[in-house]
Design a protein around this motif. Structure first.
Motif, mmCIF file in Angstrom:
data_model
loop_
_atom_site.group_PDB
_atom_site.id
_atom_site.type_symbol
_atom_site.label_atom_id
_atom_site.label_comp_id
_atom_site.label_asym_id
_atom_site.label_seq_id
_atom_site.Cartn_x
_atom_site.Cartn_y
_atom_site.Cartn_z
ATOM 1 N N PHE A 195 0.805 -1.230 0.000
ATOM 2 C CA PHE A 195 0.000 0.000 0.000
ATOM 3 C C PHE A 195 0.833 1.273 0.000
ATOM 4 C CE2 PHE A 195 -2.441 -3.328 2.188
ATOM 5 C CZ PHE A 195 -3.566 -3.373 1.380
ATOM 6 N N GLY A 196 2.170 1.120 0.055
ATOM 7 C CA GLY A 196 3.034 2.294 0.075
ATOM 8 C C GLY A 196 4.136 2.181 -0.958
ATOM 9 N N ASN A 197 5.243 2.876 -0.687
ATOM 10 C CA ASN A 197 6.348 2.932 -1.647
ATOM 11 C C ASN A 197 7.541 2.080 -1.232
ATOM 12 O OD1 ASN A 197 4.942 4.843 -3.249
ATOM 13 N ND2 ASN A 197 5.589 6.490 -1.853
ATOM 14 N N VAL A 198 7.395 1.305 -0.152
ATOM 15 C CA VAL A 198 8.494 0.478 0.329
ATOM 16 C C VAL A 198 8.674 -0.724 -0.594
ATOM 17 C CG1 VAL A 198 9.313 -0.995 2.211
ATOM 18 C CG2 VAL A 198 8.186 1.191 2.720
ATOM 19 N N LYS A 199 9.933 -1.040 -0.917
ATOM 20 C CA LYS A 199 10.232 -2.173 -1.776
ATOM 21 C C LYS A 199 10.693 -3.349 -0.925
ATOM 22 C CE LYS A 199 13.068 -3.690 -5.680
ATOM 23 N NZ LYS A 199 14.150 -3.316 -6.640
ATOM 24 N N ALA A 200 10.110 -4.506 -1.147
ATOM 25 C CA ALA A 200 10.500 -5.720 -0.441
ATOM 26 C C ALA A 200 10.838 -6.781 -1.481
ATOM 27 C CB ALA A 200 9.381 -6.205 0.472
ATOM 28 N N ASP A 201 12.080 -7.277 -1.434
ATOM 29 C CA ASP A 201 12.545 -8.218 -2.448
ATOM 30 C C ASP A 201 12.077 -9.643 -2.208
ATOM 31 O OD1 ASP A 201 13.896 -6.226 -3.848
ATOM 32 O OD2 ASP A 201 15.654 -6.401 -2.552
ATOM 33 N N ASP A 202 11.807 -9.982 -0.935
ATOM 34 C CA ASP A 202 11.372 -11.350 -0.648
ATOM 35 C C ASP A 202 10.531 -11.350 0.626
ATOM 36 O OD1 ASP A 202 13.206 -11.151 1.508
ATOM 37 O OD2 ASP A 202 14.813 -12.002 0.285
ATOM 38 N N SER A 203 10.022 -12.540 0.971
ATOM 39 C CA SER A 203 9.135 -12.647 2.134
ATOM 40 C C SER A 203 9.873 -12.341 3.438
ATOM 41 C CB SER A 203 8.520 -14.054 2.202
ATOM 42 O OG SER A 203 9.536 -15.044 2.297
ATOM 43 N N ASP A 204 11.168 -12.650 3.492
ATOM 44 C CA ASP A 204 11.934 -12.351 4.707
ATOM 45 C C ASP A 204 11.965 -10.855 4.968
ATOM 46 O OD1 ASP A 204 12.468 -14.994 5.202
ATOM 47 O OD2 ASP A 204 14.438 -14.987 4.245
ATOM 48 N N GLU A 205 12.123 -10.087 3.925
ATOM 49 C CA GLU A 205 12.140 -8.627 4.086
ATOM 50 C C GLU A 205 10.764 -8.114 4.486
ATOM 51 O OE1 GLU A 205 13.782 -4.641 1.752
ATOM 52 O OE2 GLU A 205 14.013 -6.637 0.871
ATOM 53 N N VAL A 206 9.718 -8.725 3.953
ATOM 54 C CA VAL A 206 8.350 -8.356 4.344
ATOM 55 C C VAL A 206 8.166 -8.569 5.843
ATOM 56 C CG1 VAL A 206 5.916 -8.977 4.146
ATOM 57 C CG2 VAL A 206 7.323 -8.794 2.089
#
Length: 213
Positions: A49-60
């Motif tokens: 819902f924002g501008n944050v980038k997450a490369d994988d589920s661990d980062e999420v």
């Protein structure tokens, strides 16, 4: 599915019931409940819902834990990543939950080979042996706890639920022992009438009987 539908309705009833009581007291209503959970989901998923980038589920998950810590800080609550784990959880489940939580912030065994985990488990077992030889109950209990905790680590890496695995073995033992009791009864004796060697022979026979089934 019809039973799941029914149980989901029972769950929904409790939410509506609590909201109705709260509305009568002027605290909140069902719309506030829905709005709150929506706001929470949006806030904790900035990669959606924002501008944050997450490369994988661990980062999420790392972002999720960081945001939760910020929320607790605003409420003047403990910001520890382990703060939300209930003390009353069964120990194996608690160990699994603790390890899963710290994994979210990168404190976990490196991905890849499982051999280092088995080596660490062997190390903990050797330390348990040393503690047992010292005849120190407190130290032995602590080292046994380390063995169990490390075993949970191995289970996580193997994607095995340690509680389910232990329960499966308990059921297997119960079935085998039940056959041993039946074998004793077929000879007109109680299970306690036999020597350990005889019981071991019964055990092996019970294994063969179950295997043949």
């Amino acid at each position: 599915m019809p039973e799941i539908r029914e149980e989901a309705g029972d769950l929904l009833l409790q939410v509506v019931f609590v909201a109705s009581i709260a509305k009568d007291s002027g605290a909140f209503d069902i719309k506030d409940v829905v709005r709150t959970v929506c706001d929470k989901l949006i806030r904790r998923h900035p990669h959606v819902f924002g501008n944050v980038k997450a490369d994988d589920s661990d980062e999420v998950l790392r972002n999720w834990e960081r945001i939760k810590a910020e929320e607790r800080r605003e409420k003047h609550e403990s910001t520890s990543i382990l703060a939300g784990i209930p003390d009353g959880l069964p120990p194996l489940l608690k160990a699994n939950r603790i390890q899963g939580k710290v994994k979210h912030v990168g404190f976990d065994w490196p991905k890849g080979e499982i051999a280092p985990l088995f080596e660490k488990l062997d190390e903990e077992i050797n330390e348990l042996k040393e503690a047992a030889s010292e005849n120190n109950p407190d130290h032995t209990a602590e080292e046994l706890g380390d063995v169990l905790f490390m075993t949970v680590n191995v289970a996580r890496r193997l994607n095995v639920d340690p509680d389910a695995a232990l329960n499966m073995v308990c059921e297997k033992f119960r079935k085998r022992f039940g056959i041993m009791e039946q074998l004793a009864q077929s000879e007109g004796k109680n299970i306690s009438d036999y020597t350990l060697d005889e019981l071991d022979a019964f055990w092996d026979k019970a294994k063969e009987i179950l295997k043949s089934k």
